[in-house]
Each structure stands twice: as C-alpha cells, then as structure tokens.
Design a protein around this motif. Sequence first.
Motif, PDB file in Angstrom:
ATOM      1  N   ASN A 290      34.277  36.931  32.610  1.00 25.49           N
ATOM      2  CA  ASN A 290      35.594  35.661  33.030  1.00 25.49           C
ATOM      3  C   ASN A 290      36.022  35.080  32.047  1.00 25.49           C
ATOM      4  O   ASN A 290      37.424  34.942  32.178  1.00 25.49           O
ATOM      5  N   LEU A 291      35.171  34.610  31.220  1.00 29.54           N
ATOM      6  CA  LEU A 291      35.374  34.022  29.946  1.00 29.54           C
ATOM      7  C   LEU A 291      36.818  34.839  28.750  1.00 29.54           C
ATOM      8  O   LEU A 291      37.486  33.464  28.669  1.00 29.54           O
ATOM      9  N   PHE A 292      36.621  36.049  28.962  1.00 26.42           N
ATOM     10  CA  PHE A 292      37.238  36.668  27.913  1.00 26.42           C
ATOM     11  C   PHE A 292      38.653  36.357  28.863  1.00 26.42           C
ATOM     12  O   PHE A 292      39.905  36.318  28.247  1.00 26.42           O
ATOM     13  N   GLY A 293      38.840  36.571  29.918  1.00 29.23           N
ATOM     14  CA  GLY A 293      40.038  36.876  31.376  1.00 29.23           C
ATOM     15  C   GLY A 293      40.903  34.884  31.416  1.00 29.23           C
ATOM     16  O   GLY A 293      41.708  35.213  31.082  1.00 29.23           O
ATOM     17  N   ILE A 294      39.656  33.719  30.780  1.00 28.23           N
ATOM     18  CA  ILE A 294      40.414  32.396  30.810  1.00 28.23           C
ATOM     19  C   ILE A 294      41.226  32.834  29.543  1.00 28.23           C
ATOM     20  O   ILE A 294      42.257  32.246  29.297  1.00 28.23           O
ATOM     21  N   MET A 295      40.563  33.045  28.419  1.00 29.84           N
ATOM     22  CA  MET A 295      41.109  33.231  27.255  1.00 29.84           C
ATOM     23  C   MET A 295      42.478  34.388  26.996  1.00 29.84           C
ATOM     24  O   MET A 295      43.330  34.293  26.145  1.00 29.84           O
ATOM     25  N   LYS A 296      42.680  35.790  27.679  1.00 29.06           N
ATOM     26  CA  LYS A 296      44.077  36.061  27.751  1.00 29.06           C
ATOM     27  C   LYS A 296      45.284  35.708  27.711  1.00 29.06           C
ATOM     28  O   LYS A 296      45.053  34.275  28.557  1.00 29.06           O
ATOM     29  N   PRO A 297      45.847  35.366  26.762  1.00 26.95           N
ATOM     30  CA  PRO A 297      47.200  34.534  27.630  1.00 26.95           C
ATOM     31  C   PRO A 297      47.782  35.626  28.894  1.00 26.95           C
ATOM     32  O   PRO A 297      47.714  36.430  28.844  1.00 26.95           O
ATOM     33  N   LYS A 298      48.701  34.191  29.435  1.00 30.73           N
ATOM     34  CA  LYS A 298      49.019  34.183  30.824  1.00 30.73           C
ATOM     35  C   LYS A 298      50.082  36.004  31.243  1.00 30.73           C
ATOM     36  O   LYS A 298      49.327  36.452  31.762  1.00 30.73           O
ATOM     37  N   GLU A 299      50.734  36.007  29.989  1.00 30.12           N
ATOM     38  CA  GLU A 299      51.842  37.795  30.279  1.00 30.12           C
ATOM     39  C   GLU A 299      50.479  38.009  30.096  1.00 30.12           C
ATOM     40  O   GLU A 299      51.540  39.706  30.656  1.00 30.12           O
ATOM     41  N   ILE A 300      49.365  38.874  29.528  1.00 23.90           N
ATOM     42  CA  ILE A 300      48.961  39.755  29.529  1.00 23.90           C
ATOM     43  C   ILE A 300      47.944  40.210  30.846  1.00 23.90           C
ATOM     44  O   ILE A 300      47.873  41.348  31.122  1.00 23.90           O
ATOM     45  N   GLN A 301      47.582  39.345  31.522  1.00 21.69           N
ATOM     46  CA  GLN A 301      46.817  39.365  32.429  1.00 21.69           C
ATOM     47  C   GLN A 301      47.135  39.644  33.875  1.00 21.69           C
ATOM     48  O   GLN A 301      48.576  40.033  33.442  1.00 21.69           O
ATOM     49  N   ARG A 302      46.632  40.810  34.520  1.00 20.73           N
ATOM     50  CA  ARG A 302      46.702  40.677  35.445  1.00 20.73           C
ATOM     51  C   ARG A 302      46.748  40.420  36.757  1.00 20.73           C
ATOM     52  O   ARG A 302      45.352  40.211  37.117  1.00 20.73           O
TER      53      ARG A 302
END
Length: 153
Positions: A141-153
């Motif tokens: 989850n932490l790595f998901g939070i740190m991803k930039p918005k446009e990369i998240q799915r």
Amino acid sequence: MRKIDKTLEGVSSVLLIILTMVVTIQIFSRVLSISVPWSEELARQVLIAFSFLGGALAYYKSGELKITMLIDVFPETLRKWNDFIISILSIVISLIVLYSGILFLSDIWGTPTVALRWNKGIFFLAIPISFLLIFIKLTRNLFGIMKPKEIQR
C-alpha cells in the motif's frame, strides 16, 4: 496478493468451523454433565489463531477500522501525506508486533498444552504469520501511495 487472500479465507473458515464444533461439544457435554477437559483448551487455542489470522484477512479485504470524516475535507496533497505517515507508522507497529511475536513464540515453543499435550507454539504461530502478512500488505500500500497519480491504476 489474491493467493494470500484466498489462503487466509480458507484457513479462517476451517478455524471457525473447528471453533464452532468444539464449542457445541462443550455446550452438550455440560448439559449432559459429561466432562470433556480438552474442549475448553482447544477452543481457546483455536480462538487465538482465528483472531490473529482473521485480523490479517480483514486487512487484506480493506476491512481495517478508519474514521475519515476529518481527512475527507483535506486537500488531495494533505490526504496523500496523511496516508503516507499513517502507512509508515503502521509498518513500524507491525514490525514491532512481528518481532515481539517471534520472541514470544521462541519462549513458548515446545511447551505442551495442559489437556491435549500439543505444542502451544503451533497455535501462536498465527501471531508472527498474521503480522508478516499485514506488513507485506502495508508495504504494498505504501508503494501505491508513493506512485504518481497518472501511473496508478
């Protein structure tokens, strides 16, 4: 992550069935005034394992307790920072409990239960296993939070 989720569901279901059967045996044995000394001990040990593994399952199903009334009014950037800080603190706490669980397990391993004469450590394995799984989920989850918005799915 799906495999962990399904495995936790299966193990928790089996533990719940065992717990239900053992408590039912306890009830009927007391009604019939029959002594079944192992039933209370087994119910207690299974409840311990079920509680910790069920907690990990709830975390995998995003069933953790959250009160977001105040956080929902924050701007997006502040919410992201809040999620980041909460994730870091949760990871630290899960590692502390994981470490403590391992120490406890090493102390109790080999100690037999009173009535069943089973190794108590088998049931208390649920503590480090569940917090290791929670740590894995929190880190993901932490790595998901740190991803930039446009990369998240």
